[in-house]
Design a protein around this motif. Structure first.
Motif, PDB file in Angstrom:
ATOM      1  N   LEU A  71      78.974  12.005   6.670  1.00 19.28           N
ATOM      2  CA  LEU A  71      78.213  11.675   7.864  1.00 19.28           C
ATOM      3  C   LEU A  71      77.104  10.710   7.477  1.00 19.28           C
ATOM      4  O   LEU A  71      76.685  10.648   6.325  1.00 19.28           O
ATOM      5  CB  LEU A  71      77.593  12.922   8.502  1.00 19.28           C
ATOM      6  CG  LEU A  71      78.482  14.093   8.890  1.00 19.28           C
ATOM      7  CD1 LEU A  71      78.655  15.053   7.715  1.00 19.28           C
ATOM      8  CD2 LEU A  71      77.876  14.844  10.066  1.00 19.28           C
ATOM      9  N   VAL A  72      76.568  10.015   8.477  1.00 15.80           N
ATOM     10  CA  VAL A  72      75.461   9.108   8.232  1.00 15.80           C
ATOM     11  C   VAL A  72      74.519   9.187   9.429  1.00 15.80           C
ATOM     12  O   VAL A  72      74.959   9.275  10.580  1.00 15.80           O
ATOM     13  CB  VAL A  72      75.959   7.670   7.989  1.00 15.80           C
ATOM     14  CG1 VAL A  72      76.792   7.141   9.151  1.00 15.80           C
ATOM     15  CG2 VAL A  72      74.807   6.729   7.663  1.00 15.80           C
ATOM     16  N   THR A  73      73.212   9.177   9.148  1.00 10.69           N
ATOM     17  CA  THR A  73      72.234   9.346  10.218  1.00 10.69           C
ATOM     18  C   THR A  73      71.001   8.510   9.952  1.00 10.69           C
ATOM     19  O   THR A  73      70.696   8.155   8.806  1.00 10.69           O
ATOM     20  CB  THR A  73      71.820  10.825  10.364  1.00 10.69           C
ATOM     21  OG1 THR A  73      70.938  10.971  11.493  1.00 10.69           O
ATOM     22  CG2 THR A  73      71.100  11.337   9.130  1.00 10.69           C
ATOM     23  N   GLY A  74      70.290   8.201  11.017  1.00 12.17           N
ATOM     24  CA  GLY A  74      69.026   7.483  10.905  1.00 12.17           C
ATOM     25  C   GLY A  74      68.326   7.445  12.243  1.00 12.17           C
ATOM     26  O   GLY A  74      68.933   7.696  13.297  1.00 12.17           O
ATOM     27  N   VAL A  84      78.492  10.089  13.055  1.00 15.15           N
ATOM     28  CA  VAL A  84      77.256   9.307  13.060  1.00 15.15           C
ATOM     29  C   VAL A  84      76.252  10.015  13.960  1.00 15.15           C
ATOM     30  O   VAL A  84      76.588  10.417  15.079  1.00 15.15           O
ATOM     31  CB  VAL A  84      77.497   7.878  13.590  1.00 15.15           C
ATOM     32  CG1 VAL A  84      76.176   7.152  13.808  1.00 15.15           C
ATOM     33  CG2 VAL A  84      78.402   7.098  12.647  1.00 15.15           C
ATOM     34  N   ILE A  85      75.024  10.177  13.465  1.00 10.48           N
ATOM     35  CA  ILE A  85      73.913  10.675  14.275  1.00 10.48           C
ATOM     36  C   ILE A  85      72.879   9.557  14.332  1.00 10.48           C
ATOM     37  O   ILE A  85      72.247   9.240  13.315  1.00 10.48           O
ATOM     38  CB  ILE A  85      73.293  11.954  13.677  1.00 10.48           C
ATOM     39  CG1 ILE A  85      74.349  13.056  13.546  1.00 10.48           C
ATOM     40  CG2 ILE A  85      72.119  12.439  14.534  1.00 10.48           C
ATOM     41  CD1 ILE A  85      73.875  14.264  12.752  1.00 10.48           C
ATOM     42  N   ALA A  86      72.724   8.939  15.500  1.00  8.76           N
ATOM     43  CA  ALA A  86      71.795   7.818  15.673  1.00  8.76           C
ATOM     44  C   ALA A  86      70.736   8.227  16.688  1.00  8.76           C
ATOM     45  O   ALA A  86      71.037   8.403  17.869  1.00  8.76           O
ATOM     46  CB  ALA A  86      72.527   6.567  16.138  1.00  8.76           C
ATOM     47  N   GLN A  87      69.501   8.362  16.222  1.00 13.16           N
ATOM     48  CA  GLN A  87      68.399   8.774  17.088  1.00 13.16           C
ATOM     49  C   GLN A  87      67.530   7.566  17.410  1.00 13.16           C
ATOM     50  O   GLN A  87      66.996   6.915  16.515  1.00 13.16           O
ATOM     51  CB  GLN A  87      67.581   9.878  16.409  1.00 13.16           C
ATOM     52  CG  GLN A  87      68.417  11.124  16.091  1.00 13.16           C
ATOM     53  CD  GLN A  87      67.580  12.246  15.524  1.00 13.16           C
ATOM     54  OE1 GLN A  87      67.463  12.372  14.308  1.00 13.16           O
ATOM     55  NE2 GLN A  87      67.013  13.073  16.393  1.00 13.16           N
ATOM     56  N   SER A  88      67.430   7.259  18.690  1.00 12.14           N
ATOM     57  CA  SER A  88      66.657   6.106  19.163  1.00 12.14           C
ATOM     58  C   SER A  88      67.041   4.839  18.404  1.00 12.14           C
ATOM     59  O   SER A  88      66.196   4.092  17.913  1.00 12.14           O
ATOM     60  CB  SER A  88      65.151   6.357  19.026  1.00 12.14           C
ATOM     61  OG  SER A  88      64.739   7.459  19.795  1.00 12.14           O
ATOM     62  N   GLY A  89      68.344   4.599  18.308  1.00  8.43           N
ATOM     63  CA  GLY A  89      68.839   3.451  17.567  1.00  8.43           C
ATOM     64  C   GLY A  89      68.314   2.128  18.100  1.00  8.43           C
ATOM     65  O   GLY A  89      68.248   1.919  19.316  1.00  8.43           O
ATOM     66  N   CYS A 104      78.277  17.231  15.753  1.00  7.97           N
ATOM     67  CA  CYS A 104      79.205  16.574  14.836  1.00  7.97           C
ATOM     68  C   CYS A 104      79.880  17.520  13.868  1.00  7.97           C
ATOM     69  O   CYS A 104      80.996  17.250  13.404  1.00  7.97           O
ATOM     70  CB  CYS A 104      78.450  15.501  14.042  1.00  7.97           C
ATOM     71  SG  CYS A 104      77.851  14.122  15.037  1.00  7.97           S
ATOM     72  N   LEU A 105      79.227  18.645  13.554  1.00  7.35           N
ATOM     73  CA  LEU A 105      79.747  19.543  12.530  1.00  7.35           C
ATOM     74  C   LEU A 105      80.007  20.959  13.024  1.00  7.35           C
ATOM     75  O   LEU A 105      80.601  21.758  12.300  1.00  7.35           O
ATOM     76  CB  LEU A 105      78.746  19.644  11.354  1.00  7.35           C
ATOM     77  CG  LEU A 105      78.667  18.468  10.405  1.00  7.35           C
ATOM     78  CD1 LEU A 105      77.515  18.672   9.430  1.00  7.35           C
ATOM     79  CD2 LEU A 105      79.960  18.304   9.625  1.00  7.35           C
ATOM     80  N   PHE A 115      80.375  10.245  17.450  1.00  5.63           N
ATOM     81  CA  PHE A 115      79.047   9.649  17.554  1.00  5.63           C
ATOM     82  C   PHE A 115      78.136  10.573  18.364  1.00  5.63           C
ATOM     83  O   PHE A 115      78.515  11.033  19.447  1.00  5.63           O
ATOM     84  CB  PHE A 115      79.106   8.282  18.233  1.00  5.63           C
ATOM     85  CG  PHE A 115      79.775   7.227  17.401  1.00  5.63           C
ATOM     86  CD1 PHE A 115      79.034   6.382  16.590  1.00  5.63           C
ATOM     87  CD2 PHE A 115      81.164   7.085  17.411  1.00  5.63           C
ATOM     88  CE1 PHE A 115      79.652   5.412  15.822  1.00  5.63           C
ATOM     89  CE2 PHE A 115      81.783   6.118  16.645  1.00  5.63           C
ATOM     90  CZ  PHE A 115      81.019   5.278  15.842  1.00  5.63           C
ATOM     91  N   TYR A 116      76.944  10.807  17.822  1.00  2.99           N
ATOM     92  CA  TYR A 116      75.888  11.491  18.573  1.00  2.99           C
ATOM     93  C   TYR A 116      74.732  10.505  18.710  1.00  2.99           C
ATOM     94  O   TYR A 116      74.191  10.015  17.708  1.00  2.99           O
ATOM     95  CB  TYR A 116      75.404  12.750  17.857  1.00  2.99           C
ATOM     96  CG  TYR A 116      74.168  13.362  18.498  1.00  2.99           C
ATOM     97  CD1 TYR A 116      74.284  14.299  19.511  1.00  2.99           C
ATOM     98  CD2 TYR A 116      72.887  12.964  18.109  1.00  2.99           C
ATOM     99  CE1 TYR A 116      73.153  14.840  20.116  1.00  2.99           C
ATOM    100  CE2 TYR A 116      71.756  13.492  18.711  1.00  2.99           C
ATOM    101  CZ  TYR A 116      71.900  14.432  19.712  1.00  2.99           C
ATOM    102  OH  TYR A 116      70.782  14.960  20.315  1.00  2.99           O
TER     103      TYR A 116
END
Length: 388
Positions: free
Chosen positions: A264-267, A289-294, A385-386, A323-324
């Motif tokens: 997984l990848v997040t930012g 993918v966890i994207a917060q306020s991308g 995601c998990l 995708f989250y």
């Protein structure tokens, strides 16, 4: 009490009001019949102008003949965000917990958010803000240390990178009581604040112990202040760094990383932009993918071709990636150079992913562009995601 003071703002009355207000804590919060709340910010001092600022923008007015400034605004009762006082148009976030200078926290508000400098980044510095948590702000049960939950192991090591240049500190998280070999990894950009403010190690400890997610390792990528924008830019350098350097290094040195590519990848913010890019580009290595306020407004209008990644979604290789995305409903300020707001581009990326047939969990929370909100929604991203 405030209305009485405003009708007769004599110095003695101001002192009595200020003593009572600061003893109870500011800002003042009053319920309304419509379910919202009226929030009144207070400050005493000399200035040409004063605003409560960051994800909110509330101008304060000076009561004639006094040094008391007052500003009110109606907010939803479930809002959680940060703010600080800015004077004379200055926007730089406060660097200390005091109440002086062109920007500073609300010293009468005991709730504060400290963004500590990364000791491994010589250009970094502390930042401070005041915390606005209204009565119905959602609880954040997973970000605190829970009794009986084992603590994962954290190890920091340096990774020399040809792709990005220089050495990059990486903090490796391995969950407690679980063999680390072959565990999927969660790549976390802005790794220092991911630990200090997102509380990601604690969140992982708690969710794994509760059976909400399977065991997972994590790689916290420390991002240096003076090269953050350069490093967190979609393109060959960051892709090569993560896929050809970081993941092989973690597997060779610590034994973590899914052989089947179930990582997984997040930012957050610009890290969310790059996380989404990597998930789209490399479905062979990432399944979520966890994207917060991308920052999907990238590139800025001045750089040309704004919102490029949103338009590139249909051209990306097919893959089974979840995708989250989340974004605050107060993230309405235009981006750099007049780019669309975070809220606008968050919705745009959601729509582009769905139109391309990608599985997307999307959430808009009552808040803004800050870790006070992200640490609460991050567990939702992990479970989406998990979660079993």
């Amino acid at each position: 009490m405030l209305s009485t003071l405003m009708a007769d703002p004599n110095p003695a009355a101001v002192d009595r009001f200020w003593s009572a207000a600061t003893a109870a804590g500011t800002p003042l919060v009053e319920p309304r019949d419509d379910g919202n709340v009226l929030v009144t910010f207070l400050w005493r001092g000399e200035a040409r102008s004063t605003r409560a600022w960051w994800n909110i923008d509330v101008p304060l007015s000076r009561l004639p003949g006094t040094d008391l400034w007052v500003g009110s605004h109606v907010f939803p009762a479930d809002l959680r965000t940060i703010y600080y006082f800015r004077h004379h148009g200055t926007e730089t976030m406060p660097s200390g917990p005091g109440g002086a200078g062109p920007t500073h926290i609300d010293v009468a508000n005991p709730r504060r958010l400290h963004m500590p400098a990364d000791p491994l980044d010589p250009a970094d510095h502390d930042c401070w803000a005041s915390l606005l948590e209204l009565p119905q702000a959602p609880v954040q049960p997973w970000s605190g240390v829970l009794p009986g939950v084992g603590r994962g192991e954290l190890t920091t090591a340096m990774l020399a990178s040809a792709a990005l240049g220089g050495e990059h500190p990486i903090t490796v998280y391995r969950p407690a009581g679980v063999p680390a070999a072959d565990l999927p990894v969660l790549v976390v950009f802005d790794g220092h604040l991911g630990q200090a403010l997102l509380k990601a190690p604690t969140v992982l400890d708690n969710l794994i112990a509760a059976g909400r997610i399977p065991p997972v390792a994590a790689l916290f990528v420390h991002t240096f202040t003076d090269r953050r924008d350069r490093d967190l830019t979609p393109g060959d350098p960051i892709e090569a760094f993560v896929t050809a350097e970081l993941l092989p290094w973690a597997r060779a040195r610590f034994g973590v990383g899914s052989p089947a590519g179930h990582n997984l990848v997040t930012g957050v913010s610009r890290g969310g932009l790059v996380a989404t890019y990597l998930g789209l580009r490399r479905p062979d290595l990432f399944t979520a993918v966890i994207a917060q306020s991308g920052s999907f407004w990238w590139p800025s209008p001045a750089e040309g071709d704004p919102c490029r990644l949103i338009r590139d979604v249909p051209r990306m290789p097919p893959g089974d990636v979840d995708f989250y995305l989340d974004v605050g409903d107060h993230e309405t300020i235009p981006g750099p150079g007049g780019a669309p707001s975070q809220l606008t581009v968050g919705r745009g990326m959601r729509d582009a992913l769905r139109a391309a047939g990608r599985p997307v969990t999307y959430r808009e929370y009552s808040g803004g562009h800050d870790y006070a909100s992200w640490r609460g929604t991050f567990p939702a991203g992990l479970t989406a995601c998990l979660g079993r």
